[in-house]
Scaffold this motif. Structure first.
Motif, PDB file in Angstrom:
ATOM      1  N   HIS A  72     -41.922 -25.039   0.255  1.00  0.00           N
ATOM      2  CA  HIS A  72     -40.535 -24.912   0.898  1.00  0.00           C
ATOM      3  C   HIS A  72     -39.401 -25.074  -0.500  1.00  0.00           C
ATOM      4  O   HIS A  72     -38.249 -24.631  -0.180  1.00  0.00           O
ATOM      5  CB  HIS A  72     -40.142 -25.692   2.001  1.00  0.00           C
ATOM      6  N   LEU A  73     -39.885 -25.680  -1.306  1.00  0.00           N
ATOM      7  CA  LEU A  73     -39.078 -25.896  -2.465  1.00  0.00           C
ATOM      8  C   LEU A  73     -39.096 -25.007  -3.689  1.00  0.00           C
ATOM      9  O   LEU A  73     -40.322 -24.706  -4.110  1.00  0.00           O
ATOM     10  CB  LEU A  73     -39.144 -27.328  -2.998  1.00  0.00           C
ATOM     11  N   PRO A  74     -37.956 -24.534  -4.545  1.00  0.00           N
ATOM     12  CA  PRO A  74     -38.450 -24.123  -5.546  1.00  0.00           C
ATOM     13  C   PRO A  74     -39.637 -24.565  -6.556  1.00  0.00           C
ATOM     14  O   PRO A  74     -39.441 -25.914  -6.781  1.00  0.00           O
ATOM     15  CB  PRO A  74     -36.942 -23.915  -6.331  1.00  0.00           C
ATOM     16  N   ILE A  75     -39.974 -23.818  -7.139  1.00  0.00           N
ATOM     17  CA  ILE A  75     -41.113 -24.134  -8.175  1.00  0.00           C
ATOM     18  C   ILE A  75     -40.725 -25.234  -9.219  1.00  0.00           C
ATOM     19  O   ILE A  75     -41.308 -26.278  -9.385  1.00  0.00           O
ATOM     20  CB  ILE A  75     -41.991 -22.953  -8.707  1.00  0.00           C
ATOM     21  N   THR A  76     -39.482 -24.938  -9.972  1.00  0.00           N
ATOM     22  CA  THR A  76     -39.123 -25.800 -10.652  1.00  0.00           C
ATOM     23  C   THR A  76     -38.838 -27.143 -10.114  1.00  0.00           C
ATOM     24  O   THR A  76     -38.809 -28.025 -11.008  1.00  0.00           O
ATOM     25  CB  THR A  76     -37.651 -25.257 -11.334  1.00  0.00           C
ATOM     26  N   THR A  77     -38.391 -27.346  -8.803  1.00  0.00           N
ATOM     27  CA  THR A  77     -37.694 -28.523  -8.380  1.00  0.00           C
ATOM     28  C   THR A  77     -39.401 -29.348  -7.997  1.00  0.00           C
ATOM     29  O   THR A  77     -39.282 -30.425  -8.168  1.00  0.00           O
ATOM     30  CB  THR A  77     -37.388 -28.451  -6.803  1.00  0.00           C
ATOM     31  N   VAL A  78     -40.343 -28.551  -7.519  1.00  0.00           N
ATOM     32  CA  VAL A  78     -41.571 -29.176  -7.467  1.00  0.00           C
ATOM     33  C   VAL A  78     -42.008 -29.752  -8.748  1.00  0.00           C
ATOM     34  O   VAL A  78     -42.564 -30.835  -8.914  1.00  0.00           O
ATOM     35  CB  VAL A  78     -42.765 -28.189  -6.981  1.00  0.00           C
ATOM     36  N   GLU A  79     -42.159 -28.876  -9.723  1.00  0.00           N
ATOM     37  CA  GLU A  79     -42.721 -29.484 -11.014  1.00  0.00           C
ATOM     38  C   GLU A  79     -41.723 -30.594 -11.579  1.00  0.00           C
ATOM     39  O   GLU A  79     -42.351 -31.481 -12.493  1.00  0.00           O
ATOM     40  CB  GLU A  79     -42.517 -28.259 -12.188  1.00  0.00           C
ATOM     41  N   SER A  80     -40.532 -30.911 -11.271  1.00  0.00           N
ATOM     42  CA  SER A  80     -39.936 -32.029 -11.775  1.00  0.00           C
ATOM     43  C   SER A  80     -40.403 -33.438 -11.086  1.00  0.00           C
ATOM     44  O   SER A  80     -40.105 -34.412 -11.763  1.00  0.00           O
ATOM     45  CB  SER A  80     -38.441 -31.943 -11.414  1.00  0.00           C
ATOM     46  N   GLY A  81     -41.012 -33.446  -9.975  1.00  0.00           N
ATOM     47  CA  GLY A  81     -41.600 -34.563  -9.343  1.00  0.00           C
ATOM     48  C   GLY A  81     -40.118 -35.305  -8.704  1.00  0.00           C
ATOM     49  O   GLY A  81     -40.698 -36.591  -8.322  1.00  0.00           O
ATOM     50  N   ILE A  82     -39.210 -34.873  -8.566  1.00  0.00           N
ATOM     51  CA  ILE A  82     -37.988 -35.383  -8.071  1.00  0.00           C
ATOM     52  C   ILE A  82     -37.814 -34.884  -6.586  1.00  0.00           C
ATOM     53  O   ILE A  82     -37.810 -33.719  -6.470  1.00  0.00           O
ATOM     54  CB  ILE A  82     -36.839 -35.389  -9.061  1.00  0.00           C
ATOM     55  N   HIS A  83     -37.594 -35.869  -5.715  1.00  0.00           N
ATOM     56  CA  HIS A  83     -37.499 -35.697  -4.291  1.00  0.00           C
ATOM     57  C   HIS A  83     -36.070 -35.292  -3.986  1.00  0.00           C
ATOM     58  O   HIS A  83     -35.185 -35.954  -4.556  1.00  0.00           O
ATOM     59  CB  HIS A  83     -38.177 -36.638  -3.437  1.00  0.00           C
ATOM     60  N   PRO A  84     -35.783 -34.396  -2.842  1.00  0.00           N
ATOM     61  CA  PRO A  84     -34.535 -34.166  -2.622  1.00  0.00           C
ATOM     62  C   PRO A  84     -33.849 -35.492  -1.938  1.00  0.00           C
ATOM     63  O   PRO A  84     -32.493 -35.387  -2.117  1.00  0.00           O
ATOM     64  CB  PRO A  84     -34.516 -33.020  -1.421  1.00  0.00           C
ATOM     65  N   VAL A  85     -34.291 -36.597  -1.486  1.00  0.00           N
ATOM     66  CA  VAL A  85     -33.645 -37.762  -1.174  1.00  0.00           C
ATOM     67  C   VAL A  85     -33.060 -38.444  -2.292  1.00  0.00           C
ATOM     68  O   VAL A  85     -31.946 -38.859  -2.133  1.00  0.00           O
ATOM     69  CB  VAL A  85     -34.815 -38.551  -0.488  1.00  0.00           C
ATOM     70  N   TYR A  86     -33.667 -38.007  -3.640  1.00  0.00           N
ATOM     71  CA  TYR A  86     -33.066 -38.538  -4.645  1.00  0.00           C
ATOM     72  C   TYR A  86     -31.812 -37.631  -5.020  1.00  0.00           C
ATOM     73  O   TYR A  86     -30.775 -38.151  -5.438  1.00  0.00           O
ATOM     74  CB  TYR A  86     -33.974 -38.609  -5.867  1.00  0.00           C
ATOM     75  N   PHE A  87     -32.014 -36.475  -5.476  1.00  0.00           N
ATOM     76  CA  PHE A  87     -31.132 -35.449  -6.167  1.00  0.00           C
ATOM     77  C   PHE A  87     -30.107 -35.094  -4.990  1.00  0.00           C
ATOM     78  O   PHE A  87     -28.971 -34.675  -5.404  1.00  0.00           O
ATOM     79  CB  PHE A  87     -31.813 -34.616  -7.047  1.00  0.00           C
ATOM     80  N   CYS A  88     -30.230 -35.247  -3.751  1.00  0.00           N
ATOM     81  CA  CYS A  88     -29.399 -34.668  -2.815  1.00  0.00           C
ATOM     82  C   CYS A  88     -28.609 -36.077  -2.187  1.00  0.00           C
ATOM     83  O   CYS A  88     -27.449 -36.170  -2.143  1.00  0.00           O
ATOM     84  CB  CYS A  88     -29.805 -33.929  -1.962  1.00  0.00           C
ATOM     85  N   SER A  89     -29.487 -36.742  -1.380  1.00  0.00           N
ATOM     86  CA  SER A  89     -28.841 -37.885  -0.491  1.00  0.00           C
ATOM     87  C   SER A  89     -28.403 -38.911  -1.484  1.00  0.00           C
ATOM     88  O   SER A  89     -27.090 -39.503  -1.336  1.00  0.00           O
ATOM     89  CB  SER A  89     -29.799 -38.589   0.338  1.00  0.00           C
ATOM     90  N   ALA A  90     -29.149 -39.467  -2.325  1.00  0.00           N
ATOM     91  CA  ALA A  90     -28.607 -40.398  -3.106  1.00  0.00           C
ATOM     92  C   ALA A  90     -27.406 -40.069  -4.213  1.00  0.00           C
ATOM     93  O   ALA A  90     -26.745 -40.643  -4.245  1.00  0.00           O
ATOM     94  CB  ALA A  90     -29.736 -40.854  -4.327  1.00  0.00           C
ATOM     95  N   HIS A  91     -27.347 -38.728  -4.597  1.00  0.00           N
ATOM     96  CA  HIS A  91     -26.342 -38.474  -5.220  1.00  0.00           C
ATOM     97  C   HIS A  91     -24.992 -38.336  -4.348  1.00  0.00           C
ATOM     98  O   HIS A  91     -23.941 -38.605  -4.814  1.00  0.00           O
ATOM     99  CB  HIS A  91     -26.402 -36.712  -5.480  1.00  0.00           C
TER     100      HIS A  91
END
Length: 1051
Positions: A904-923
């Protein structure tokens, strides 16, 4: 030595003249000749410097050399006679030796020779005095109209004596020897003798000699000599040189005296307070005034030399150069004036040829224009000083000082007019307007430097983002941030024709990237930069040139780092791993070896502190980079010391082991229990106390009111550590808080019944609520497909060791809370294994060197375990709930394993290994924290520890060990019922609750340890519901929009 040579006569003449000059005031003040003779006869009694006079020293040495042997011989005879009783008493001895000495032949010859030579010396002095008097009388008549005061007319002046007229010509070798003897390291007597000899040499010979630079240095240093007499002689030498040398020579002495006074006023010795008046009776002040007066006398005479000899001394001053000097002086003066408030109050300044006054803004705009409109260097003889005195360099220095001064920056720089002037060359390049700039690259670098300094301050950043007056900002006049980011993108795409092929282009790029970094380091700045896709431009540029500096400039904002990672994940992995390796190496060196400059001079004390201050900064960076669960080597070397070989491998066993145990977070020590070697016999010391605290902490789950942790320090007194050591199961009961027992449920205790009923109601509510939303097409954010549960008789052997340990701890906690029955492990294993297989069907296949992408979710599923407890251990009900829950947007943030490698996530997001909790909620947590709790935000900024780091740990652990179970249930409930953005409001509320503690521990430099280890004492979700609702009213539209954008977009 009964005869005198011609050299002796000249030396005696000099020394006698010095003596007479020293006692001149005493003699001239005598009422009669007889009184003057009486003063000289008793000079030894009245003059404390009597024995320091060179004439007295010479006489003493001469007497000793002539009759010294006679005195010693007579003294031995008298001493022998005294021992035999023939002579008695000291006074009798002295009288006898004196009588015999005066009757000796040597004494008579000495007195005869001395009388003869002194007659010659005195007669010569008298003759020279008469000659000087007549010559001075003639000179006074000629120069009376020109010089009214002379150079040095107080009591240290000797222009009316023979001091300035009697010269002895010296060779270069002799002058070199004098220069060496005047070195301040030489003995006082040697220096005084050398100075006396120097005074006889013609000033022109001295100033033109090869050794003058050394002489000048030694004389300048000796002007500060504590011996007033010695420094006074040097000042007299300066006065003599001024009065008897041409201008081109005296300037050497003038600069020497001026440099001495400059160093004096710049040194710590300067304590003169003009406002309180000057005490001229003070010796130090008197000496200082003499030096200043002599300097002033020279300055008054200098113009007369210019007038008389213009062709000789004015060969290098012409019109353009003088105008430029005047410009430099004016620029520096105005720059200094604007730094101070009273100086700024002088503006606006009214000019004769201008109707409107010149305001501070007008002046700053003019300064800014000088950066790019003035020539890069003055085409003059001053070209050798272009770096220091070019207009651009001078203006940059002034503007940089303004940026560092909060008051002057706010009043001078933070205006739209100044920013527009700074951006004028940038705007011209963007629009293609023709410019006439001599050095475009240098101009752009200077402009970027000032912009970066402005953006580094909150008020300056606000000016760049919103303009001088945010309320009246117009769409047709974009603020500075839009101009800067557009220009930066064109730079990165090499789309500026005037800069193509420039060797300085990378530097210009780096300068403007740094300006952008100063803006997107804050959340509001990043929000304004998002639409421009700057991360893509930076990523493309990095791929082209592989500039490592870009990494350093990127590593300061969560979301920007994430976006840049998407552009080049493989390159990122190499750099991050290298960065972490360097940090681990530095940390290990500090732990095991310490600083090089402290090993010998400052031995480390025993016992050591839990966290060495030298290691604190590196440790914080390391934890920030590696996160949780990725430091197995450090855990193995510093925490799990289960063998003698590991212990002996450490140079500083106590230091390193305590360091490893301190701050050990939940994930990094999950394997600690399985592997640690438990000793049976204990020595109560810092290590065993710290180890016991960690073991109890990681084996006993619970919030602040559900568990009791042992202290980490020893008490004073007879019982320093009353806590039992925990080395094997079961855990000592003293660490368990009181929870209502099953018997109380049966007896109908009100508290127990209320707790049971609330738990049941919550389970029913969230189950029905999620079931209803999952059936609504508009509320289903993710599509999950169909899944049939596997056998319910699964065993824990099919789980990893980490999951097995998590199951064991969860069940133990559930039983402690009276939520689970016996054999609940099987139900939880059923849930975890089915969840893993259910989610795996929605995961991508990713080829990556990242460990977190090679396997299943790295950590333990604390959210699924929490739901299992809420459902009172019903595995099938829990699994059904999680399947339905996985369709909702809130599952992406409450349930971290949900989106692990998710399709359900873009492939580039998956390959980065960074979770939405980090780049969205924490941001967004950081963005709200700056706006709502600026003191807390500043505390994190100063500590080097990011809010996102601790929030990620709280959310991943579902607040286990930080809050009591009832508050954990409230957290899950409000996020499900009220929306995923309440996760952000929840963290902001926690920070608000901890504000005073955060400020205190920031001051104590242990904020990171405090937040990671301490539970949230006193925090209740219900107390902050109104505050969360107020945050929702302000921020919900923006937050939900960003949260809904994490899904892969359909094309």
């Amino acid at each position: 030595m009964s005869h005198f040579t011609s050299e002796d006569e000249a030396l005696l003449q000099s020394m006698l003249r010095q003596l007479l000059q020293s006692v001149k005031e005493k003699i001239t003040g005598a009422p009669s000749v007889e009184c003057a003779e009486e003063i000289l006869l008793h000079l030894e009694e009245t003059d404390e410097n009597f024995h320091n006079y060179e004439f007295v020293k010479y006489l003493r040495q001469y007497i000793n050399n002539t009759v010294g042997s006679v005195i010693e011989e007579e003294t031995e005879k008298c001493t022998s006679a005294q021992n035999q009783g023939e002579v008695s008493g000291y006074d009798t001895l002295v009288q006898h030796v004196t009588k015999k000495t005066r009757e000796s032949k040597e004494y008579r010859e000495m007195m005869h020779a001395l009388k003869n030579v002194m007659m010659v010396v005195v007669e010569s002095l008298i003759n020279k005095f008469e000659e000087d008097r007549m010559r001075n009388k003639e000179l006074d008549g000629k120069t009376k109209n020109k010089r009214q005061s002379g150079y040095y007319t107080d009591n240290c002046s000797d222009s009316d004596s023979s001091f300035n007229q009697s010269y002895a010509f010296m060779s270069q070798e002799q002058l070199q020897l004098l220069a060496e003897r005047l070195d301040p390291v030489q003995p006082k007597e040697v220096r005084q003798e050398a100075l006396q000899t120097l005074c006889f040499a013609p000033p022109s010979d001295i100033l033109n000699s090869e050794c003058w630079p050394n002489l000048r240095k030694h004389l300048m240093m000796s002007l500060s000599d504590p011996d007033a007499t010695f420094s006074e002689k040097i000042l007299r030498f300066y006065a003599k040189t001024f009065s008897s040398s041409p201008f081109n020579m005296t300037r050497e002495v003038y600069t020497s005296l001026a440099r001495h006074l400059e160093l004096y006023f710049l040194s710590g010795e300067y304590s003169l307070r003009i406002s309180a008046g000057l005490d001229v009776s003070n010796t130090d002040i008197n000496r200082l005034l003499k030096k200043v007066r002599l300097l002033n006398e020279y300055q008054k005479e200098a113009p007369s030399s210019w007038i008389r000899h213009p062709e000789k001394y004015n060969f290098s001053y012409t019109g353009p150069e003088l105008q430029y000097i005047y410009f430099v002086h004016s620029l520096c003066l105005l720059g200094r004036l604007l730094i101070y408030k009273q100086g700024r109050n002088l503006f606006p300044v009214q000019l004769k040829n201008k109707t409107d006054g010149v305001s501070i803004t007008d002046l700053l705009v003019l300064f800014t224009q000088l950066i790019y409109y003035s020539p890069s260097y003055p085409k003059t003889a001053l070209a050798v000083h272009t770096d220091n005195y070019s207009p651009a360099s001078l203006v940059m220095e002034i503007l940089q000082v303004f940026c560092d001064q909060t008051g002057s920056a706010a009043e001078c720089l933070y205006t739209d007019a100044v920013i527009d002037a700074l951006l004028h060359p940038v705007q011209s390049l963007l629009s293609g307007t023709e410019m006439h700039i001599n050095c475009l690259e240098t101009t752009l670098i200077d402009v970027a430097d000032i912009l970066a300094r402005i953006a580094a301050v909150e008020d300056g950043l606000s000016l760049l983002l919103y303009g001088e007056n945010e309320k009246t900002a117009k769409d047709d006049s974009p603020t500075a941030v839009h101009v800067i980011v557009q220009f930066t993108k064109k730079l990165l795409h090499d789309d500026i024709s005037l800069l193509s092929g420039s060797e300085h282009l990378p530097v210009v790029k780096g300068a403007f990237i740094f300006v952008c970094r100063q803006m997107y380091r804050t959340c509001e700045g990043l929000q304004m930069l998002i639409p421009y896709g700057l991360h893509e431009s930076i990523g493309d540029a990095w791929k082209k040139v592989n500039l490592l500096e870009l990494w350093c400039k990127m590593f300061f904002n969560i979301k920007m780092v994430f976006w840049v990672f998407l552009q080049f994940s493989q390159l990122k992995q190499k750099i991050v791993l290298g960065f972490i390796k360097a940090l681990v190496t530095e940390l290990w060196t500090l732990l095991e070896c310490g600083k090089d400059d402290l090993r010998i001079t400052q031995p480390k004390s025993t016992p050591v502190d839990p966290i060495d201050q030298n290691c604190q900064k590196v440790r914080n960076y390391l934890i920030f980079c590696i996160g949780m669960g990725k430091s197995a080597d450090i855990i193995d070397r510093l925490i799990i010391l289960n063998s003698d070989a590991k212990i002996h491998s450490l140079f500083s066993y106590e230091q390193s082991h305590i360091f490893g145990l301190s701050g050990s977070d939940f994930w990094r020590v999950l394997g600690f229990v399985c592997l640690f070697f438990f000793p049976r016999d204990f020595i109560i010391d810092g290590l065993s106390v710290e180890r016991n605290h960690v073991l109890v902490r990681i084996n006993l789950i619970g919030g602040p009111q559900e568990r009791i942790l042992p202290l980490r320090v020893l008490n004073k007194g007879s019982d320093p550590y009353p806590w039992p050591m925990f080395s094997s199961f079961p855990l000592p009961k003293c660490y368990l808080a009181e929870i209502p027992r099953k018997a109380e449920f049966r007896q109908g205790t009100y508290k127990a019944c209320k707790q049971c009923r609330c738990q049941t109601i919550l389970a029913e509510l969230i189950e029905k609520f999620v079931s209803h939303l999952s059936e609504s097409r508009s509320d289903c954010y993710f599509s999950t497909g169909n899944y049939e549960a596997m056998d319910a008789d699964m065993k824990s052997e099919n789980l990893s060791s980490v999951q097995q340990l998590g199951v064991e701890m969860t069940v133990r906690y559930g039983k402690y809370l009276n939520l689970l029955k016996e054999h609940a492990e099987n139900g939880l294993c059923f849930v975890l294994m089915n969840c893993e297989k259910f989610l795996k069907k929605q995961q991508r296949t990713v080829v990556s060197s990242l460990c977190c992408l090679k396997e299943c979710y790295a950590g333990y599923d604390w959210f699924a375990s929490s739901v299992f407890l809420i459902m009172s251990g019903d595995g099938e009900k829990t699994l059904m709930f999680l399947q339905r829950f996985s369709r909702l947007l809130v599952s992406a943030f409450l349930w971290p394993p949900r989106l692990h490698k998710s399709m359900h996530l873009p492939i580039t997001t998956v390959e980065s290994g960074i979770h939405p909790v980090y780049f969205c909620s924490a941001h967004h947590i950081e963005m709200l924290l700056k706006a709502e709790l600026p003191l807390v935000f500043s505390a994190f900024h100063m500590s080097g520890f990011t809010p996102s780091q601790i929030c990620l740990q709280w959310i991943t652990q579902c607040f286990w060990n930080y809050m009591d179970w009832s508050e954990i249930c409230h957290y899950i409930a409000i996020c499900i019922f009220l929306g995923p953005d309440y996760q952000i409001y929840m963290c902001i509320s926690v920070f608000r609750h901890l504000q005073q503690d955060i400020l205190k521990h920031t001051k104590d430099q242990n904020l990171q340890v405090f937040l990671k280890e301490e539970a949230l004492h006193g925090f209740r979700v219900s107390d902050y519901l109104e505050y969360m609702e107020s945050l929702e009213a302000i921020y919900r539209p923006m937050l939900l929009k960003d949260m809904r954008s994490i899904r892969v977009q359909n094309t």
